[in-house]
Design a protein around this motif. Structure first.
Motif, short mmCIF file in Angstrom:
data_model
loop_
_atom_site.label_atom_id
_atom_site.label_comp_id
_atom_site.label_asym_id
_atom_site.label_seq_id
_atom_site.Cartn_x
_atom_site.Cartn_y
_atom_site.Cartn_z
N UNK A 1 -5.40 -11.50 5.36
CA UNK A 1 -5.62 -12.90 4.99
C UNK A 1 -6.40 -13.62 6.09
N UNK A 2 -6.02 -13.40 7.34
CA UNK A 2 -6.66 -14.09 8.46
C UNK A 2 -8.15 -13.75 8.56
N UNK A 3 -8.52 -12.55 8.17
CA UNK A 3 -9.92 -12.14 8.22
C UNK A 3 -10.73 -12.65 7.04
N UNK A 4 -10.07 -13.36 6.13
CA UNK A 4 -10.77 -13.95 5.00
C UNK A 4 -10.87 -13.08 3.78
N UNK A 5 -10.14 -11.96 3.74
CA UNK A 5 -10.19 -11.07 2.58
C UNK A 5 -9.21 -11.47 1.48
N UNK A 6 -8.14 -12.17 1.86
CA UNK A 6 -7.10 -12.47 0.89
C UNK A 6 -6.75 -13.93 0.80
N UNK A 7 -6.27 -14.35 -0.37
CA UNK A 7 -5.79 -15.71 -0.60
C UNK A 7 -4.51 -15.61 -1.44
N UNK A 8 -3.81 -16.73 -1.55
CA UNK A 8 -2.59 -16.79 -2.38
C UNK A 8 -1.63 -15.65 -2.05
N UNK A 9 -1.22 -15.60 -0.78
CA UNK A 9 -0.30 -14.56 -0.32
C UNK A 9 1.14 -15.05 -0.49
N UNK A 10 1.97 -14.18 -1.05
CA UNK A 10 3.38 -14.51 -1.29
C UNK A 10 4.27 -13.36 -0.83
N UNK A 11 5.46 -13.72 -0.32
CA UNK A 11 6.55 -12.75 -0.27
C UNK A 11 7.03 -12.61 -1.70
N UNK A 12 7.39 -11.38 -2.08
CA UNK A 12 7.80 -11.20 -3.48
C UNK A 12 9.19 -10.56 -3.60
N UNK B 1 3.49 -3.39 1.58
CA UNK B 1 4.65 -3.68 2.45
C UNK B 1 4.37 -3.31 3.90
N UNK B 2 3.49 -4.08 4.51
CA UNK B 2 3.22 -3.96 5.94
C UNK B 2 2.79 -5.35 6.40
N UNK B 3 3.75 -6.19 6.75
CA UNK B 3 3.48 -7.62 6.95
C UNK B 3 2.38 -7.89 7.98
N UNK B 4 2.36 -7.18 9.07
CA UNK B 4 1.34 -7.42 10.08
C UNK B 4 -0.05 -7.18 9.50
N UNK B 5 -0.23 -6.07 8.80
CA UNK B 5 -1.53 -5.75 8.20
C UNK B 5 -1.89 -6.73 7.09
N UNK B 6 -0.87 -7.19 6.34
CA UNK B 6 -1.11 -8.18 5.28
C UNK B 6 -1.62 -9.49 5.88
N UNK C 1 -0.81 -10.29 -2.76
CA UNK C 1 -1.95 -11.06 -2.26
C UNK C 1 -3.12 -10.93 -3.23
N UNK C 2 -3.80 -12.03 -3.45
CA UNK C 2 -5.00 -12.02 -4.28
C UNK C 2 -6.21 -11.70 -3.41
N UNK C 3 -7.08 -10.84 -3.89
CA UNK C 3 -8.30 -10.48 -3.15
C UNK C 3 -9.33 -11.58 -3.36
N UNK C 4 -9.81 -12.14 -2.27
CA UNK C 4 -10.70 -13.30 -2.36
C UNK C 4 -12.02 -13.00 -3.06
N UNK C 5 -12.54 -11.78 -2.89
CA UNK C 5 -13.85 -11.44 -3.46
C UNK C 5 -13.77 -11.03 -4.93
N UNK C 6 -12.56 -10.98 -5.49
CA UNK C 6 -12.39 -10.55 -6.89
C UNK C 6 -13.15 -11.48 -7.84
N UNK C 7 -13.77 -10.87 -8.84
CA UNK C 7 -14.46 -11.64 -9.87
C UNK C 7 -13.50 -12.10 -10.96
#
Length: 294
Positions: free
Chosen positions: A118-129, A109-114, A247-253
């Motif tokens: 994502x913008x740096x390419x670490x996260x995908x499939x980001x949702x408000x929940x 719960x820190x929208x700016x950091x979230x 948010x889903x972590x992009x590098x996750x296996x």
């Protein structure tokens, strides 16, 4: 008449008799000899045990301390067979776990950091929940007069002006980031003996504030789920809105498993459970479901 010697013929006949006897013995079974053991059937190789699926959810302490995850995750695990290992830390630490590839999904719960994650390419499939609100809470006698303040900024100004004891989480969590943003809006750098840092989660910080009869900033869910002597002295300001993202972590296996968890939290069943959580105990839900893709 030519005469033949009988001696060689005698020996030849004897040799033939001996050979016949040996042949007869070799063809008859020997009842005294143990029978050959039957070949043992080949041991069947056990099928390898199916590896249990497990994913790591890095999340803020408020979702754990409030009991929300204890309510939702068993339902998800039963339906999918996917175990969820929860790592409850401050939002800043949770995001770092994601950046380092040590988590599969983030619930923070820190929208700016979230957004930066994502913008740096670490996260995908980001949702408000979901969302709730932050409270400023303090002792019942409210020595700094925060109940008369109209905004969170004004409340912090009163705390600083009166040098009333304030306990900060100081752990780079979402709550800590929100607190620091309010101080910044008020153009105040909090320091001095009145400003304390717990360096711990929300539950421990509330306990410390209660013991010291101090003020603190808290998320709604953790505060309502704790039985303390502190009272709400500021709420409802728009700056105290507290949205949560998943948010889903992009590098996750474990992309499929991580996506299933996100779909559960943002789908009809998960949203219903989120909205109902806390109603029976507190007369109101501790979180408001608000799923939408960013």
């Amino acid at each position: 008449m030519k005469r033949f010697s009988l001696i060689p013929s005698f020996f030849l006949a004897l040799l033939l008799l001996l050979l016949a006897a040996c042949s007869s013995q070799s063809t008859q079974p020997n009842s005294a000899a143990p029978s050959s053991p039957a070949a043992a059937p080949a041991a069947s190789t056990p099928a390898p045990a199916k590896e249990a699926k497990e994913i790591v959810l890095a999340t803020t302490t408020s979702t754990q301390d409030s009991g929300l995850l204890d309510s939702l995750l068993p339902v998800f695990e039963k339906e999918t067979g996917i175990k969820v290992k929860v790592v409850a830390v401050g939002t800043g630490q949770a995001i770092k776990l994601g950046e380092d590839g040590n988590a599969d999904v983030l619930l923070v719960h820190a929208r700016k950091s979230e957004d930066e994650f994502v913008e740096k390419g670490f996260g995908i499939n980001a949702y408000d929940v979901m969302y709730n609100q932050f409270y400023i809470v303090g002792p019942a006698d409210d020595p700094a007069g925060l109940k008369q303040a109209k905004t969170a900024k004004e409340a912090m100004e009163k705390i600083a002006a009166n040098k009333s004891t304030f306990v900060s989480r100081g752990d780079d969590s979402g709550t800590d980031k929100k607190e620091k943003s309010i101080w910044k809006e008020a153009a105040i750098k909090p320091e001095g003996s009145w400003y304390l840092s717990s360096g711990q989660g929300m539950g421990e910080t509330l306990q410390m504030a209660d013991e010291k009869k101090a003020y603190t900033l808290t998320d709604e869910a953790t505060f309502l789920s704790r039985k303390l002597g502190l009272e709400i002295v500021m709420q409802g300001d728009k700056s105290l809105l507290n949205p949560y993202g998943i948010i889903q972590v992009k590098s996750s296996a474990k992309q499929d498993e991580g996506l299933q968890l996100i779909q559960f939290f943002t789908g009809a069943e998960g949203q219903k459970l989120i909205g109902e959580f806390g109603q029976a105990t507190y007369g109101k839900g501790l979180f408001v479901p608000d799923a939408k893709k960013r």
